[in-house]
Each structure stands twice: as C-alpha cells, then as structure tokens.
Design a protein around this motif. Structure first.
Motif, short mmCIF file in Angstrom:
data_model
loop_
_atom_site.label_atom_id
_atom_site.label_comp_id
_atom_site.label_asym_id
_atom_site.label_seq_id
_atom_site.Cartn_x
_atom_site.Cartn_y
_atom_site.Cartn_z
N GLU A 30 0.85 -1.19 0.00
CA GLU A 30 0.00 0.00 0.00
C GLU A 30 0.88 1.24 0.00
O GLU A 30 1.92 1.27 0.66
CB GLU A 30 -0.88 -0.02 1.25
N TYR A 31 0.45 2.23 -0.75
CA TYR A 31 1.19 3.48 -0.81
C TYR A 31 0.19 4.62 -0.94
O TYR A 31 -0.99 4.42 -1.20
CB TYR A 31 2.17 3.49 -1.99
N GLN A 32 0.68 5.82 -0.76
CA GLN A 32 -0.15 7.01 -0.97
C GLN A 32 0.64 8.01 -1.78
O GLN A 32 1.85 7.97 -1.81
CB GLN A 32 -0.60 7.62 0.36
N LEU A 46 3.02 -5.16 6.80
CA LEU A 46 3.91 -4.52 7.78
C LEU A 46 3.95 -3.05 7.41
O LEU A 46 4.40 -2.69 6.31
CB LEU A 46 5.31 -5.14 7.73
N TYR A 47 3.47 -2.20 8.30
CA TYR A 47 3.27 -0.79 8.00
C TYR A 47 4.22 0.13 8.76
O TYR A 47 4.76 -0.25 9.80
CB TYR A 47 1.83 -0.39 8.34
N GLU A 48 4.32 1.34 8.20
CA GLU A 48 5.06 2.39 8.90
C GLU A 48 4.47 2.52 10.31
O GLU A 48 3.27 2.34 10.51
CB GLU A 48 4.93 3.71 8.16
N PHE A 49 5.31 2.77 11.25
CA PHE A 49 4.95 2.99 12.65
C PHE A 49 4.47 1.74 13.39
O PHE A 49 4.12 1.82 14.55
CB PHE A 49 3.92 4.12 12.82
N ASP A 50 4.44 0.57 12.72
CA ASP A 50 4.05 -0.66 13.42
C ASP A 50 5.01 -1.00 14.54
O ASP A 50 4.64 -1.66 15.50
CB ASP A 50 3.99 -1.86 12.45
N LYS A 54 9.74 5.70 14.48
CA LYS A 54 10.79 5.86 13.48
C LYS A 54 10.81 4.70 12.49
O LYS A 54 11.74 4.57 11.71
CB LYS A 54 12.16 5.98 14.16
N SER A 55 9.79 3.86 12.52
CA SER A 55 9.78 2.67 11.66
C SER A 55 9.05 2.94 10.35
O SER A 55 8.16 3.79 10.27
CB SER A 55 9.14 1.49 12.39
N GLY A 56 9.45 2.21 9.31
CA GLY A 56 8.82 2.34 8.01
C GLY A 56 9.70 1.73 6.93
O GLY A 56 10.72 1.10 7.22
N TRP A 57 9.30 1.91 5.68
CA TRP A 57 9.99 1.30 4.55
C TRP A 57 10.94 2.26 3.86
O TRP A 57 10.60 3.41 3.62
CB TRP A 57 8.96 0.78 3.55
N VAL A 58 12.14 1.77 3.55
CA VAL A 58 13.16 2.51 2.81
C VAL A 58 13.75 1.58 1.76
O VAL A 58 13.57 0.37 1.83
CB VAL A 58 14.27 3.06 3.74
#
Length: 98
Positions: A30-32, A46-50, A54-58
């Motif tokens: 999923e993206y925006q 698995l999502y940002e801030f889960d 400071k968590s998320g995808w890079v």
C-alpha cells in the motif's frame, strides 16, 4: 520476499517496479501519493509505525540509498532494488534519511 526479477520499461520508477513485483508475487502493498510525493506505507501487511515512531519502509538501488522518493527515482536496465523495514529512520539498515 525472496529475490525476484521484474521486467520493466526504461524509465520506470522504483514504486512502479515494486507494484509489479508485489502483484506478481501476490504480496500486499500500500502506498499514498504519486510521483515525488509517493510514499510506501506497507508491504506484506507490515506498516510504517508498526514498530515505533521511526519505523517504516526505505529502499536502496544498487546498494546506495537514493535521496529521491520511490515514485520519482527512475531505473535503468540491470538496476537492483532492495527494500528494508527500518526501526530507526534508516540508521539501522544503512539508508539514513536526510
């Protein structure tokens, strides 16, 4: 997801290739936003801030962390993309965010 090859046209973005790979492997993502403002929110549920603020995808291309977003970075044939889930704004996976 294990390493996979994806066919794409020259000039495709990292985000476009991620969408192709996710679809081919029946992987949720999923993206925006779009273009330079596109942001990957979740991959394989698995999502940002889960795992903290400071968590998320890079991502990296050919071992380097680009300064452009995934929706803006244009690829060339043979480029290798890696996605990482960071717990510390990229510090922990070698993609320090600027």
């Amino acid at each position: 997801m294990k390493e996979t090859s994806v066919s794409f046209q020259d000039g495709a973005t990292v985000l476009e290739v991620l969408k192709l790979a996710a679809k081919a492997n029946k992987l949720q993502m999923e993206y925006q936003g779009k273009g330079a403002y596109a942001y990957v929110q979740g991959i394989d549920n698995l999502y940002e801030f889960d795992h903290g603020p400071k968590s998320g995808w890079v991502y990296k291309v050919n071992g380097q962390a680009p300064s452009e977003g995934a929706g803006a970075y244009k690829l060339q044939a043979g480029d290798r993309i890696e996605w990482f889930y960071t717990l510390d704004l990229g510090e922990d996976v070698g993609t320090k965010m600027k």
